[in-house]
Design a protein around this motif. Structure first.
Motif, PDB file in Angstrom:
ATOM      1  N   MET A   1       1.814  23.684  -6.387  1.00 47.92           N
ATOM      2  CA  MET A   1       0.632  23.551  -7.251  1.00 47.92           C
ATOM      3  C   MET A   1       0.377  22.101  -7.636  1.00 47.92           C
ATOM      4  N   GLY A   2      -0.889  21.742  -7.643  1.00 52.83           N
ATOM      5  CA  GLY A   2      -1.330  20.360  -7.844  1.00 52.83           C
ATOM      6  C   GLY A   2      -0.845  19.700  -9.110  1.00 52.83           C
ATOM      7  N   GLY A   3      -0.659  18.403  -9.016  1.00 60.76           N
ATOM      8  CA  GLY A   3      -0.231  17.551 -10.121  1.00 60.76           C
ATOM      9  C   GLY A   3      -0.214  16.137  -9.599  1.00 60.76           C
ATOM     10  N   SER A   4       0.417  15.223 -10.338  1.00 62.88           N
ATOM     11  CA  SER A   4       0.460  13.823  -9.884  1.00 62.88           C
ATOM     12  C   SER A   4       1.178  13.701  -8.535  1.00 62.88           C
ATOM     13  N   SER A   5       2.196  14.563  -8.312  1.00 59.45           N
ATOM     14  CA  SER A   5       2.940  14.556  -7.049  1.00 59.45           C
ATOM     15  C   SER A   5       2.013  14.870  -5.872  1.00 59.45           C
ATOM     16  N   PHE A   6       1.133  15.841  -6.058  1.00 61.68           N
ATOM     17  CA  PHE A   6       0.167  16.243  -5.019  1.00 61.68           C
ATOM     18  C   PHE A   6      -0.764  15.084  -4.670  1.00 61.68           C
ATOM     19  N   LEU A   7      -1.263  14.394  -5.701  1.00 63.32           N
ATOM     20  CA  LEU A   7      -2.214  13.291  -5.482  1.00 63.32           C
ATOM     21  C   LEU A   7      -1.551  12.089  -4.813  1.00 63.32           C
ATOM     22  N   PHE A   8      -0.297  11.802  -5.183  1.00 67.75           N
ATOM     23  CA  PHE A   8       0.420  10.688  -4.542  1.00 67.75           C
ATOM     24  C   PHE A   8       0.793  11.023  -3.096  1.00 67.75           C
ATOM     25  N   THR A   9       1.029  12.316  -2.824  1.00 71.12           N
ATOM     26  CA  THR A   9       1.252  12.756  -1.439  1.00 71.12           C
ATOM     27  C   THR A   9      -0.006  12.494  -0.618  1.00 71.12           C
ATOM     28  N   CYS A  10      -1.166  12.819  -1.198  1.00 70.46           N
ATOM     29  CA  CYS A  10      -2.452  12.583  -0.519  1.00 70.46           C
ATOM     30  C   CYS A  10      -2.683  11.091  -0.279  1.00 70.46           C
ATOM     31  N   LEU A  11      -2.331  10.264  -1.255  1.00 73.84           N
ATOM     32  CA  LEU A  11      -2.477   8.812  -1.098  1.00 73.84           C
ATOM     33  C   LEU A  11      -1.575   8.310   0.034  1.00 73.84           C
ATOM     34  N   SER A  12      -0.352   8.823   0.099  1.00 70.40           N
ATOM     35  CA  SER A  12       0.584   8.444   1.178  1.00 70.40           C
ATOM     36  C   SER A  12       0.006   8.812   2.546  1.00 70.40           C
ATOM     37  N   ILE A  13      -0.562  10.013   2.647  1.00 69.97           N
ATOM     38  CA  ILE A  13      -1.146  10.462   3.921  1.00 69.97           C
ATOM     39  C   ILE A  13      -2.371   9.613   4.272  1.00 69.97           C
ATOM     40  N   GLY A  14      -3.148   9.242   3.252  1.00 72.26           N
ATOM     41  CA  GLY A  14      -4.302   8.355   3.472  1.00 72.26           C
ATOM     42  C   GLY A  14      -3.876   7.008   4.037  1.00 72.26           C
ATOM     43  N   ILE A  15      -2.761   6.473   3.529  1.00 76.18           N
ATOM     44  CA  ILE A  15      -2.234   5.186   4.020  1.00 76.18           C
ATOM     45  C   ILE A  15      -1.746   5.324   5.461  1.00 76.18           C
ATOM     46  N   ILE A  16      -1.072   6.441   5.768  1.00 73.93           N
ATOM     47  CA  ILE A  16      -0.625   6.701   7.150  1.00 73.93           C
ATOM     48  C   ILE A  16      -1.835   6.767   8.084  1.00 73.93           C
ATOM     49  N   LEU A  17      -2.893   7.452   7.633  1.00 77.90           N
ATOM     50  CA  LEU A  17      -4.111   7.569   8.456  1.00 77.90           C
ATOM     51  C   LEU A  17      -4.839   6.229   8.599  1.00 77.90           C
ATOM     52  N   SER A  18      -4.664   5.346   7.619  1.00 74.69           N
ATOM     53  CA  SER A  18      -5.217   3.987   7.717  1.00 74.69           C
ATOM     54  C   SER A  18      -4.549   3.240   8.873  1.00 74.69           C
ATOM     55  N   VAL A  19      -3.218   3.406   8.986  1.00 73.87           N
ATOM     56  CA  VAL A  19      -2.472   2.808  10.108  1.00 73.87           C
ATOM     57  C   VAL A  19      -2.951   3.420  11.423  1.00 73.87           C
ATOM     58  N   ALA A  20      -3.122   4.761  11.420  1.00 70.46           N
ATOM     59  CA  ALA A  20      -3.580   5.473  12.629  1.00 70.46           C
ATOM     60  C   ALA A  20      -4.969   4.993  13.052  1.00 70.46           C
ATOM     61  N   ARG A  21      -5.832   4.768  12.068  1.00 69.61           N
ATOM     62  CA  ARG A  21      -7.201   4.292  12.358  1.00 69.61           C
ATOM     63  C   ARG A  21      -7.157   2.918  13.011  1.00 69.61           C
TER      64      ARG A  21
ATOM     65  N   ARG B   1       5.022   8.722  16.673  1.00 66.75           N
ATOM     66  CA  ARG B   1       4.145   8.201  17.744  1.00 66.75           C
ATOM     67  C   ARG B   1       3.371   6.973  17.262  1.00 66.75           C
ATOM     68  N   LEU B   2       2.909   7.068  16.014  1.00 69.20           N
ATOM     69  CA  LEU B   2       2.190   5.936  15.404  1.00 69.20           C
ATOM     70  C   LEU B   2       3.083   4.711  15.335  1.00 69.20           C
ATOM     71  N   TYR B   3       4.334   4.932  14.904  1.00 69.13           N
ATOM     72  CA  TYR B   3       5.313   3.839  14.794  1.00 69.13           C
ATOM     73  C   TYR B   3       5.482   3.137  16.145  1.00 69.13           C
ATOM     74  N   ARG B   4       5.544   3.923  17.210  1.00 71.23           N
ATOM     75  CA  ARG B   4       5.758   3.357  18.546  1.00 71.23           C
ATOM     76  C   ARG B   4       4.519   2.637  19.072  1.00 71.23           C
ATOM     77  N   LYS B   5       3.332   3.091  18.640  1.00 65.41           N
ATOM     78  CA  LYS B   5       2.090   2.517  19.178  1.00 65.41           C
ATOM     79  C   LYS B   5       1.536   1.364  18.334  1.00 65.41           C
ATOM     80  N   CYS B   6       1.966   1.298  17.065  1.00 63.52           N
ATOM     81  CA  CYS B   6       1.398   0.292  16.154  1.00 63.52           C
ATOM     82  C   CYS B   6       1.790  -1.125  16.600  1.00 63.52           C
ATOM     83  N   PRO B   7       0.810  -2.009  16.784  1.00 64.65           N
ATOM     84  CA  PRO B   7       1.127  -3.360  17.281  1.00 64.65           C
ATOM     85  C   PRO B   7       1.803  -4.263  16.256  1.00 64.65           C
ATOM     86  N   TYR B   8       1.694  -3.903  14.970  1.00 60.96           N
ATOM     87  CA  TYR B   8       2.273  -4.753  13.920  1.00 60.96           C
ATOM     88  C   TYR B   8       3.393  -4.031  13.173  1.00 60.96           C
ATOM     89  N   ALA B   9       4.461  -4.779  12.873  1.00 60.76           N
ATOM     90  CA  ALA B   9       5.667  -4.197  12.272  1.00 60.76           C
ATOM     91  C   ALA B   9       5.397  -3.534  10.920  1.00 60.76           C
TER      92      ALA B   9
END
Length: 404
Positions: free
Chosen positions: A367-387, A319-327
């Motif tokens: 269980m948490g590790g570097s993979s968990f933290l990078f997943t969180c960073l990815s979600i933060g970036i997605i939410l930045s687009v959503a914002r 939905r974000l992809y369809r609504k985002c005004p910039y490529a």
């Protein structure tokens, strides 16, 4: 202060809810599945619960600050991150820490934490790909000007990840091609590249078939040339997946058998939270095989709910992809969501024996590790687009009110 923080928290509310639900599931299942790990290192299961809780808190902080950044900034740092990830992957291959028979980690000084460089490389790649796809739209059908600038970075990262972690490399390549397809890359160019990339995979399947004794149900000895690095592990996993049965070598099948027992124990409604029996026998029950524990404790219903949550997350990102005004923002949200959901489906597929053992974690639950933290960073970036989408929609509505 609490209200101020809530007011500053923007973006897709459903994605925020997905994060909260998955991390709560993570707390319950990690606490339940770390008994054997606690026994091995003479620790209490509570210590792992608090460790996971600390990772979740740190992860939510990362999501919050990443979503507060204007996503256009990620376009500026994409090239730098991509260029940093190449020597890091090379360093990991040559001098990486050996864990679970693969050099996938480097040890960070001072904090003494192992860091999986492929997690950073994947994030950097999808950020850089999104930037390239958005900038090359006018010439995207051209092989030299459009296709090569997009496919070369993918080839570099995938080839550097593959020797230590073939499954992650294949998943990264798959996600990249999906993003290219959506980014209007010429189909003929993609088919030609996939055909070339498939040659070593087909060769590996042929070797796995050739060096397996179907009568005695055991692998044959590999020649010295095929006993280098991770090649025997890859061949072994393919053979276990293709020929695995009760007569086959029990060492290779142990994890899959224990996962099947866990799923059978769980049935439709599960044994209930904390009542897993397979956690004491299943290696990596808190990590690669955590979905088997979910199926045992919460049954097929619990497993279906977890799958639905990941698909809901993907739907909101589409939905974000369809609504985002910039490529750039559109490709970024889609690329990062694809990689997380494909990883989740791969993990679930391994747990229910649909795919060969890959060694990938279940995003936000394992269980948490570097993979968990990078997943969180990815979600933060997605939410930045959503914002940003939320903000532009608000401005549009305000303009319409003023015009009226």
């Amino acid at each position: 202060m609490g209200n101020n923080l809530v007011n500053k928290t923007k973006g897709d509310r459903v994605i925020w809810a997905v994060v909260i639900i998955l991390t709560l599931i993570s707390l319950l299942v990690v606490y339940s599945s770390t008994g054997s790990l606690a026994y091995k290192y003479s620790k209490s299961t509570e210590s792992y619960l608090f460790k996971q809780f600390a990772f979740i808190i740190l992860g939510v902080i990362i999501i919050y600050f990443a979503h507060r950044v204007n996503y256009t900034l990620y376009s500026r740092v994409a090239l730098i991150l991509f260029l940093i990830s190449i020597p890091l992957l090379l360093y990991t291959l040559l001098f990486g820490v050996q864990l679970n028979a693969g050099s996938r980690w480097i040890k960070l000084p001072v904090i003494n934490m192992t860091f999986q460089t492929s997690d950073m490389a994947k994030l950097a790649l999808f950020m850089y790909m999104s930037r390239q796809l958005s900038r090359k739209q006018a010439v995207i059908k051209d092989f030299k000007k459009g296709f090569l600038p997009v496919v070369i970075p993918v080839a570099i990262i995938v080839l550097l990840i593959a020797p230590a972690n073939l499954s992650t490399a294949l998943l990264t390549a798959g996600t990249s091609f999906m993003l290219m397809f959506i980014g209007r890359v010429k189909t003929q160019h993609m088919i030609a590249t996939i055909t070339i990339a498939a040659i070593p995979v087909v060769f590996l399947l042929m070797i796995a078939t050739k060096y397996y004794d179907k009568e005695q149900h055991r692998p044959k000895d590999l020649p010295a040339v095929l006993s280098v690095g991770r090649i025997p592990t890859w061949i072994g996993r393919i053979q276990t997946f293709m020929y695995g049965n009760k007569d086959a070598a029990s060492d290779n099948l142990y994890q899959i058998d224990q996962a099947k027992i866990a799923i059978a124990n769980g049935g439709f409604v599960g044994l209930g939270p904390g009542h897993s029996q397979a956690r004491n026998y299943l290696p990596q029950a808190y990590n690669d095989f955590i979905f088997a524990i979910i199926l045992e404790e919460y049954g097929l219903i619990g497993g279906a709910v977890v799958l639905f949550i990941y698909l809901l997350f993907l739907y909101r990102c589409i939905r974000l992809y369809r609504k985002c005004p910039y490529a750039f923002g559109a490709f970024l949200a889609l690329g990062l969501s694809f990689t997380l959901v494909i990883q989740a489906i791969a993990n679930m597929g391994v747990n229910v024996n649909l795919f060969p053992n890959t060694g990938v974690t279940l995003p936000l639950i394992s269980m948490g590790g570097s993979s968990f933290l990078f997943t969180c960073l990815s979600i933060g970036i997605i939410l930045s687009v959503a914002r940003n989408v939320e903000q532009s929609e608000g401005d549009k509505q305000l303009q319409e009110v003023v015009t009226e």
